[in-house]
Enzyme design. Sequence first.
Site, PDB file in Angstrom:
ATOM      1  N   HIS A 123       0.811  -1.217   0.000  1.00 26.78           N
ATOM      2  CA  HIS A 123       0.000   0.000   0.000  1.00 26.78           C
ATOM      3  C   HIS A 123       0.847   1.272   0.000  1.00 26.78           C
ATOM      4  O   HIS A 123       0.338   2.347  -0.285  1.00 26.78           O
ATOM      5  CB  HIS A 123      -0.990   0.002   1.176  1.00 26.78           C
ATOM      6  CG  HIS A 123      -0.399   0.300   2.514  1.00 26.78           C
ATOM      7  ND1 HIS A 123      -0.135  -0.669   3.457  1.00 26.78           N
ATOM      8  CD2 HIS A 123      -0.052   1.473   3.089  1.00 26.78           C
ATOM      9  CE1 HIS A 123       0.352  -0.110   4.538  1.00 26.78           C
ATOM     10  NE2 HIS A 123       0.411   1.194   4.341  1.00 26.78           N
ATOM     11  N   ASP A 153       0.066  -7.599   1.726  1.00 31.93           N
ATOM     12  CA  ASP A 153       0.554  -6.214   1.768  1.00 31.93           C
ATOM     13  C   ASP A 153       2.080  -6.128   1.734  1.00 31.93           C
ATOM     14  O   ASP A 153       2.694  -5.434   2.545  1.00 31.93           O
ATOM     15  CB  ASP A 153       0.012  -5.496   3.010  1.00 31.93           C
ATOM     16  CG  ASP A 153       0.099  -3.979   2.883  1.00 31.93           C
ATOM     17  OD1 ASP A 153       0.220  -3.491   1.752  1.00 31.93           O
ATOM     18  OD2 ASP A 153       0.051  -3.287   3.924  1.00 31.93           O
ATOM     19  N   GLY A 226       3.594   6.756   8.000  1.00 29.64           N
ATOM     20  CA  GLY A 226       4.957   6.886   7.487  1.00 29.64           C
ATOM     21  C   GLY A 226       5.853   5.758   7.949  1.00 29.64           C
ATOM     22  O   GLY A 226       6.923   5.534   7.384  1.00 29.64           O
ATOM     23  N   ASN A 227       5.439   5.021   8.994  1.00 33.04           N
ATOM     24  CA  ASN A 227       6.194   3.849   9.449  1.00 33.04           C
ATOM     25  C   ASN A 227       5.956   2.640   8.554  1.00 33.04           C
ATOM     26  O   ASN A 227       6.708   1.664   8.612  1.00 33.04           O
ATOM     27  CB  ASN A 227       5.803   3.465  10.881  1.00 33.04           C
ATOM     28  CG  ASN A 227       6.678   4.119  11.922  1.00 33.04           C
ATOM     29  OD1 ASN A 227       6.196   4.876  12.745  1.00 33.04           O
ATOM     30  ND2 ASN A 227       7.966   3.833  11.884  1.00 33.04           N
ATOM     31  N   SER A 228       4.900   2.686   7.757  1.00 36.77           N
ATOM     32  CA  SER A 228       4.558   1.531   6.926  1.00 36.77           C
ATOM     33  C   SER A 228       5.739   1.099   6.069  1.00 36.77           C
ATOM     34  O   SER A 228       6.366   1.918   5.394  1.00 36.77           O
ATOM     35  CB  SER A 228       3.375   1.872   6.022  1.00 36.77           C
ATOM     36  OG  SER A 228       2.174   1.795   6.725  1.00 36.77           O
ATOM     37  N   GLY A 281     -10.944 -23.790  -2.101  1.00 33.99           N
ATOM     38  CA  GLY A 281     -12.294 -23.241  -2.148  1.00 33.99           C
ATOM     39  C   GLY A 281     -13.196 -23.736  -1.051  1.00 33.99           C
ATOM     40  O   GLY A 281     -14.347 -24.105  -1.305  1.00 33.99           O
ATOM     41  N   VAL A 282     -12.693 -23.747   0.192  1.00 33.42           N
ATOM     42  CA  VAL A 282     -13.500 -24.193   1.320  1.00 33.42           C
ATOM     43  C   VAL A 282     -13.481 -23.147   2.430  1.00 33.42           C
ATOM     44  O   VAL A 282     -12.532 -22.371   2.552  1.00 33.42           O
ATOM     45  CB  VAL A 282     -12.983 -25.535   1.891  1.00 33.42           C
ATOM     46  CG1 VAL A 282     -13.225 -26.662   0.918  1.00 33.42           C
ATOM     47  CG2 VAL A 282     -11.505 -25.447   2.259  1.00 33.42           C
TER      48      VAL A 282
END
Length: 492
Positions: A123, A153, A226-228, A281-282
């Site tokens: 992000h 992410d 800003g730490n991301s 798909g469960v």
Amino acid sequence: MRRFTFITVALSSVVAFMVGLIIAGQFTPSTVVTTAPRYTPPPATLRPAVLPAGGGAASFADVAERINASVVNIDAASSKGTLGSLPRFRRSDEVPREFDVPSRGAGSGFIIDSEGYILTNHHVIENAERITVTLADGRAFRGEVVGTDPAIDIALLKIDGHGQGLQEAPLGNSDDLRVGEWVCAIGNPLGYVHSVTVGVVSFIGRKLFDASLDDYIQTDAAINFGNSGGPLINSRGQVIGINSAVSSRSSSIGFAVPINQAVAILPQLKTSGRVSRGYMGVLLTDVTPPLQQALDLKVSRGALIQDFTEDSPAARAGLRVYDVVTDVDGRDIGSNEDLIRDISMRQPGTVVRIQVVRDARHLTLPVRLTERPRGGARDEEMLPGGRDPLNRDTPSRPLGLSVREMDPGFIGRLEVPKSVKGVVIAHVDPTGASFSALRKGFVITEINRRPVRSVAEYEHIVGVASPGDVLAIYYYDPTTAQRAIATVTVER
């Protein structure tokens, strides 16, 4: 002269003898004791100081000094207002922008090898058209996106590191983390470059966005805007997480992606720029003691199947609701997370042998995996939407529920499939047994594997249950279009 010499020698001998007696007197009983001697243990009995788990007594000043050169500032620019550079507890909580104007975002990252590869959050650089990476010494480089994985992410960037003397951040093992262990976060919060905050690990394995993949480290080390993308570091100076999100309600609750989760996908990011994950798909849940009692399960571990996605690999392979997956290709499965991690680490197209327990029978079924959808799993924690008119309620005890028949308006408004038959929860008593497990709007289709098609059937099944019995409620959630199982204990 000889006499003087003799006298001198004699006096010296007497003085030496008296001094010897005085010294010896310190270790023998004395007739007068003026003060109690202070006990000092001999060196051999001294024990080394016991440090907290994870070496929490270490100085983070030394840690920050060693790793600071590996932390970078990332400036992302876009000609449109579409950057997702702010960490947030919910990724849908974007900063609102009324106009399509140029935007800039800032985040952090850290160097993982001298060639110039840098880890950060997806992000931070999402939709960026130009990325500038600034090192601790002030040098700036143009950054290129090598690959991203929005599901957890993570983004991998590259700068020209040839001959630049880049310092790598040492990577640790996030699987060794313990709650209460000291950690520190380094980044550029609010534009204050290379800020250091210290705290402890508050929780391991937190679910925030995608219950099937999330494995966040929760910490009270301050993680601000800003730490991301910056590193979360243990007291040994090793990166054990990537700072990713903060609570919108408290500045002291932050979350980081475990470094092992990021390292596992690095080969795919480098070679293809994206991550492909296996998919069955469960919808799963753990085998808990109440569920084991209610469904009379013969196993105490594994992943119980609650529902399938449309035309899923698991359904095509013959798996059923209430099957308990206990083994994949000879590897024991202890929980639903074990199964999700095992399957997601495999490549689409792989055929795996799934061992299940079905009605006390052990079966092995081959399942050919497909690729996990890009949108990820649907959020299981969504609240029911819409407003349901209350018809005549049934008594809320002993489960603390009021139910009613399904009507055409409810079915049409929430697009409930025709295959779903049951009763609708009209009210949940906040003080009742079901409050933490069920919600208004859920459709109860089975109780302890017995079909519920009407209010009368519901009342009969619940009415014959004894106080203390555990009921497995199989329900359909219209807001997520998924089925799931909840256990409720019958009250007096």
